[in-house]
Design a protein around this motif. Structure first.
Motif, PDB file in Angstrom:
ATOM      1  N   LYS A 183      -0.934  10.139   4.320  1.00 28.06           N
ATOM      2  CA  LYS A 183       0.186   9.232   3.816  1.00 28.06           C
ATOM      3  C   LYS A 183      -0.468   8.416   2.525  1.00 28.06           C
ATOM      4  N   ASN A 184      -2.025   8.733   2.231  1.00 32.15           N
ATOM      5  CA  ASN A 184      -2.554   8.145   1.084  1.00 32.15           C
ATOM      6  C   ASN A 184      -2.497   9.289   0.267  1.00 32.15           C
ATOM      7  N   GLY A 185      -1.867  10.497   0.132  1.00 33.51           N
ATOM      8  CA  GLY A 185      -1.993  11.492  -0.636  1.00 33.51           C
ATOM      9  C   GLY A 185      -3.484  12.068  -0.404  1.00 33.51           C
ATOM     10  N   PHE A 186      -4.021  12.218   0.959  1.00 31.81           N
ATOM     11  CA  PHE A 186      -5.184  12.797   1.309  1.00 31.81           C
ATOM     12  C   PHE A 186      -6.584  12.111   0.701  1.00 31.81           C
ATOM     13  N   VAL A 187      -6.436  10.677   0.337  1.00 34.16           N
ATOM     14  CA  VAL A 187      -7.917  10.108  -0.115  1.00 34.16           C
ATOM     15  C   VAL A 187      -8.022   8.797   0.881  1.00 34.16           C
ATOM     16  N   PHE A 188      -9.277   8.790   1.262  1.00 32.03           N
ATOM     17  CA  PHE A 188      -9.643   7.978   2.062  1.00 32.03           C
ATOM     18  C   PHE A 188     -10.043   6.485   1.730  1.00 32.03           C
ATOM     19  N   ASP A 189     -10.685   6.399   0.412  1.00 29.79           N
ATOM     20  CA  ASP A 189     -11.227   5.234  -0.131  1.00 29.79           C
ATOM     21  C   ASP A 189     -10.375   4.720  -1.275  1.00 29.79           C
ATOM     22  N   ILE A 190      -9.291   3.814  -0.747  1.00 29.63           N
ATOM     23  CA  ILE A 190      -8.279   3.234  -1.719  1.00 29.63           C
ATOM     24  C   ILE A 190      -8.166   1.825  -1.554  1.00 29.63           C
ATOM     25  N   PRO A 191      -8.146   0.939  -2.513  1.00 30.53           N
ATOM     26  CA  PRO A 191      -8.057  -0.581  -2.408  1.00 30.53           C
ATOM     27  C   PRO A 191      -6.977  -1.034  -1.693  1.00 30.53           C
ATOM     28  N   THR A 192      -7.059  -1.501  -0.477  1.00 30.81           N
ATOM     29  CA  THR A 192      -5.711  -2.005   0.367  1.00 30.81           C
ATOM     30  C   THR A 192      -5.860  -3.199   0.742  1.00 30.81           C
ATOM     31  N   ARG A 193      -4.607  -3.879   1.245  1.00 33.05           N
ATOM     32  CA  ARG A 193      -4.774  -5.081   1.846  1.00 33.05           C
ATOM     33  C   ARG A 193      -3.793  -4.845   3.033  1.00 33.05           C
TER      34      ARG A 193
END
Lengths: 322, 152
Positions: free
Chosen positions: A305-315
């Motif tokens: 659901k993140n387009g296959f990327v783990f390390d993204i800034p989220t809140r």
């Protein structure tokens, strides 16, 4: 005439239904006869862990991820038997508790953390498996036990931190090392924005994750599923130094640099992402065959659901409401 | 029995299509980056649940391998500190959350060639936070003591 016609139609549709049923029945019988059988080869290097940990894996994972597959009667019925056989084949390929000693302790650690994360995400054991094998379900308490187990394991392996003298680059890399899938190392990322800063208990490393302009724009515009072609993410990984008296942990030796390049036409087997990893200051490309990227994407599918990327800034959404 | 098998069969396909509800939303405001500033080093503090990255301009970067950085006119340092949280997508991982402070250190030279430091702290809304002189000196020391991370 009207009555006769109706009678004729009903009679012929009954015949047709009968023929279809016979074909289906014959097909099912044929499938039963040709149903795939699952062999249990000898256990050559069994997984070892405290009893309460091992019993969770035995009950929930061993049917597919070991050579001790115990099938229920309904697992042997076609068409399910075909799905079960395919699942077991694939599962044993990914890791096998019966040949556990054949992989390095470092790989064992990686796989155990992967298992815990797959369980936490609800991806494993497969929901279609636990729907009919209810005893294989893992409770929250059991998941906590597994988390404690892997955390202690990694603390033993990495808790002391990297105390080795920090090596520096004493000569520039003359040629750009190239991964087997054609991705070459580049260092343009050093002028890109850092999109996330991470560290991991499970392998004692800390990282900076850089994104090129297309990546940062996609984050700003919240269009990351899918990420646009041209997005590039570069992760620089260091070992952790031991924590100092103030509780601060700093990067020790450089460990590796990892790259993800989005090109939906080129990397069709791995959800449009090309993966590369260059190890050590000599930047040795990782992977002996192009298939190495399959194990990368298998793990990254956890965050589809993140387009296959783990390390993204989220809140969390609660913070956003404030 | 038939009904049970049918229920199992249906559960098979419904569950296979299930996905977990997303617990987070993208936060582009957590990304820090300014033209002409590059990473010098980074770190984290598990006791305080924070992590930080020290950025510098070219003059600051080129003066990075000393045990204590010399103060040279023109240097600009920005030390960004984030709150740290468990990575929502990977148990065992930690990731930066919101920006807590940005500490800015600028080095200049006065008319009589005396090197001067200008240090202040902002929050993510660019509001200046009060620090007394001793706190300021301690933070300047912290920045000067940061060794550059090794990049390939």
């Amino acid at each position: 005439m009207f009555i006769d016609m109706n009678f004729f139609q009903s009679n012929s549709s009954r015949k047709l239904t009968g023929i279809i049923l016979i074909i289906l029945f014959a097909g099912l019988i044929g499938m039963q006869v040709a149903t795939p059988s699952i062999q249990n080869p000898a256990v050559s290097g069994e997984f070892k862990a405290p009893k309460e940990i091992k019993s969770i894996f035995e009950r929930s994972c061993y049917d597919c991820h070991s050579n001790e597959t115990k099938l229920q009667w309904f697992d042997k019925l076609a068409p399910f038997s075909y799905m079960v056989a395919a699942d077991v084949r694939e599962a044993r390929k990914r890791y096998n508790f019966s040949t556990w000693d054949s992989i390095s302790p470092a790989d064992q650690e990686v796989k155990l953390w992967y298992m815990v994360n797959m369980i936490e995400a609800g991806k494993m054991p497969l929901p279609q498996y636990t729907a009919v094998h209810r005893k294989a379900r893992i409770t929250d308490e059991e998941l906590s036990l597994l988390k404690t187990y892997v955390t202690q394991l990694s603390h033993r392996n990495h808790g002391a931190g990297d105390t080795a003298k920090i090596k520096v680059v004493n000569k520039s890399i003359a040629s750009r090392p190239k991964s087997i899938n054609g991705i070459s190392y580049f260092d343009d990322y050093k002028s890109w924005k850092v999109i996330a800063s991470t560290n991991r208990l499970d392998n004692g490393t800390m990282r900076l994750v850089y994104g090129n302009d297309i990546t940062v724009k996609a984050i700003n515009e919240k269009t990351i599923n899918p990420w646009p072609d041209g997005a590039i993410i570069v992760k620089v990984v260091w070992n952790m130094q031991p924590e100092d008296g103030e509780g601060t942990t700093k990067p020790g030796n450089f460990n590796n640099v990892q790259m993800m390049i989005k090109d939906s036409k080129k990397f069709t087997d791995t959800e449009g992402w090309g993966f590369a990893r260059f190890n050590g200051l000599e930047l040795k490309p990782y992977g002996n065959t192009v298939a190495f990227a399959v194990s990368c994407i298998n793990c990254h599918r956890l965050v589809s659901k993140n387009g296959f990327v783990f390390d993204i800034p989220t809140r969390t959404p609660e913070l956003a409401i404030k | 029995m038939k009904i049970k098998i049918l229920q199992c069969f249906i559960a098979h396909f419904i569950l296979a299509g299930c996905t977990h509800a997303d617990k987070t939303i993208l936060a582009p405001e957590f990304v820090f980056g300014e033209e002409n500033l590059h990473v010098i080093t980074s770190g984290f503090n598990r006791r305080k649940s924070t992590n930080f990255t020290l950025y510098g301009n070219a003059i600051a970067i080129n003066n990075g391998s000393d045990s204590s950085r010399s103060l040279l006119p023109g240097q600009v340092y920005k030390l960004v500190t984030w709150k740290q949280k468990p990575n929502p997508y990977w148990f065992g991982g930690y990731i930066n959350d919101e920006i807590l402070t940005i500490e800015i250190l600028k080095v200049s030279q006065s008319g009589n060639r005396v090197v001067q430091t200008d240090y202040h702290v902002e929050n993510s809304k660019k509001e200046i936070l009060h620090r007394n002189d001793s706190e300021k000196q301690s933070r300047i020391k912290f920045i000067r003591e940061q060794k550059a991370s090794v990049f390939p």
